[in-house]
Design an enzyme around this catalytic site. Structure first.
Site, PDB file in Angstrom:
ATOM      1  CB  SER A  27      -0.976   0.010   1.124  1.00 32.13           C
ATOM      2  OG  SER A  27      -0.239   0.303   2.528  1.00 32.13           O
ATOM      3  CG  ASN A  28       3.522   2.624   2.973  1.00 33.06           C
ATOM      4  OD1 ASN A  28       3.498   3.890   3.042  1.00 33.06           O
ATOM      5  ND2 ASN A  28       3.468   1.725   3.895  1.00 33.06           N
ATOM      6  CG  LEU A 107      18.482  -4.601   3.254  1.00 30.97           C
ATOM      7  CD1 LEU A 107      18.177  -3.319   2.862  1.00 30.97           C
ATOM      8  CD2 LEU A 107      18.678  -5.496   2.175  1.00 30.97           C
ATOM      9  CG  HIS A 123       9.157   1.340  12.335  1.00 34.15           C
ATOM     10  ND1 HIS A 123       9.467  -0.065  12.136  1.00 34.15           N
ATOM     11  CD2 HIS A 123       8.914   1.477  13.584  1.00 34.15           C
ATOM     12  CE1 HIS A 123       9.155  -0.756  13.587  1.00 34.15           C
ATOM     13  NE2 HIS A 123       8.877   0.444  14.365  1.00 34.15           N
ATOM     14  CG  LEU A 158      15.415  -3.645  13.281  1.00 32.49           C
ATOM     15  CD1 LEU A 158      15.535  -3.848  11.486  1.00 32.49           C
ATOM     16  CD2 LEU A 158      14.927  -4.813  13.919  1.00 32.49           C
ATOM     17  CG  ASP A 159      12.885  -0.580  12.565  1.00 34.61           C
ATOM     18  OD1 ASP A 159      12.848  -0.410  11.293  1.00 34.61           O
ATOM     19  OD2 ASP A 159      12.247  -1.539  13.127  1.00 34.61           O
ATOM     20  CD  GLU A 188       2.827   3.075   7.829  1.00 34.90           C
ATOM     21  OE1 GLU A 188       3.476   2.520   6.731  1.00 34.90           O
ATOM     22  OE2 GLU A 188       2.562   2.502   8.683  1.00 34.90           O
TER      23      GLU A 188
HETATM   24  C1  GRF Z   1       3.707  -0.598   6.812  1.00 31.48           C
HETATM   25  O1  GRF Z   1       3.071  -0.632   8.028  1.00 31.48           O
HETATM   26  C2  GRF Z   1       5.192  -0.109   7.141  1.00 31.48           C
HETATM   27  O2  GRF Z   1       5.239   1.029   7.887  1.00 31.48           O
HETATM   28  C3  GRF Z   1       5.950  -1.526   7.473  1.00 31.48           C
HETATM   29  O3  GRF Z   1       5.207  -2.507   6.954  1.00 31.48           O
HETATM   30  C4  GRF Z   1       4.025  -2.000   6.543  1.00 31.48           C
HETATM   31  C5  GRF Z   1       4.106  -2.247   4.934  1.00 31.48           C
HETATM   32  O4  GRF Z   1       2.800  -2.031   4.406  1.00 31.48           O
HETATM   33  N1  GRF Z   1       7.357  -1.184   7.488  1.00 31.48           N
HETATM   34  P1  GRF Z   1       2.486  -2.043   2.969  1.00 31.48           P
HETATM   35  O5  GRF Z   1       3.130  -3.303   2.160  1.00 31.48           O
HETATM   36  O6  GRF Z   1       3.082  -0.805   2.193  1.00 31.48           O
HETATM   37  O7  GRF Z   1       0.873  -1.893   2.801  1.00 31.48           O
END
Ligand code: GRF
Length: 214
Positions: A27-28, A107, A123, A158-159, A188
């Site tokens: 979705s992102n 990674l 994140h 990480l993060d 996001e």
């Molecule tokens: C999102 O919540 C992002 O923050 C995390 O993984 C999820 C990915 O969602 N890293 P999508 O695949 O973009 O819908």
């Protein structure tokens, strides 16, 4: 005289080339595609790389004519070979920024250092709180009143890389992991295109732990 083809070629000439790494729903990725298609983001997805051949993100690529590649770690003898294949695809694509968007593989330091300052991640929490998997569940279980999302540069921790943008999202008393996740996702989807646009325009500068925005 400038014809339509020349105009199209010129318009793609100044589009900032990016690679998006995904593993699942995407979705992102969709939000980035939408921002590009509506002219809010002057970028071009040269390639979307998925770590899974069943990721729905690949369907999104097909629908929008975006070049995609699958690199499934299981198909490689080692993590090093897996990452070498990803690096090769990225370099061949000409991408100048790597966007991790729900990419579920950690990674290696070697990979991260190779592209230091050129990899972003999203994140679903206000970092440095709730790193790692199930950030929304962690926030709920902790009893936090606010969570949110963070775009950061990726480093070996990480993060843990320098933070680019963050947006808070309130946690409501009757929130479940699903309701909170979907409210965070809405933020996001606005935040990632905004961060890429800042990078593409050369407006981000990393100074130690801080990202300065000009
Ligand atoms: C999102 O919540 C992002 O923050 C995390 O993984 C999820 C990915 O969602 N890293 P999508 O695949 O973009 O819908």
């Amino acid at each position: 005289m400038v014809n339509r083809r020349d105009r199209l070629m010129n318009s793609s000439a100044h589009k900032f080339p990016i690679a998006v790494l995904v593993s699942g729903n995407g979705s992102n990725l969709q939000a980035i595609i939408g921002a590009i298609e509506s002219g809010r983001l002057d970028a071009e997805i040269r390639v979307a790389i998925s770590s899974s051949s069943s990721a729905y993100a690949l369907e999104r690529c097909k629908k929008h004519g975006i070049n995609s590649a699958v690199h499934d770690q299981k198909a490689y003898a080692s993590k090093e070979e897996f990452e070498t294949a990803i690096v090769q695809t990225i370099i061949e694509s000409g991408a100048k920024l790597i966007c991790l968007a729900g990419f579920m593989k950690v990674l290696s330091d070697a990979f991260v250092n190779k592209f230091s300052g050129f990899i972003m991640n999203i994140h679903p929490s206000l970092l440095p709180s709730f790193k790692g998997l199930h950030a929304q569940r962690q926030a709920l279980e902790y009893g936090a009143k606010v969570s949110g999302c963070t775009i950061h540069f990726v480093n070996e921790n990480l993060d843990g890389g320098p933070i680019i943008l963050q947006v808070p999202v309130p946690i409501l008393p009757d929130d479940t992991e699903e309701t909170l996740s979907s409210r965070i996702l809405r933020e996001e989807h606005k935040l990632y295109p905004a961060a890429i646009q800042l990078f593409a325009r050369g407006k981000l500068k990393i100074e130690g732990r801080k990202v300065l925005i000009s």
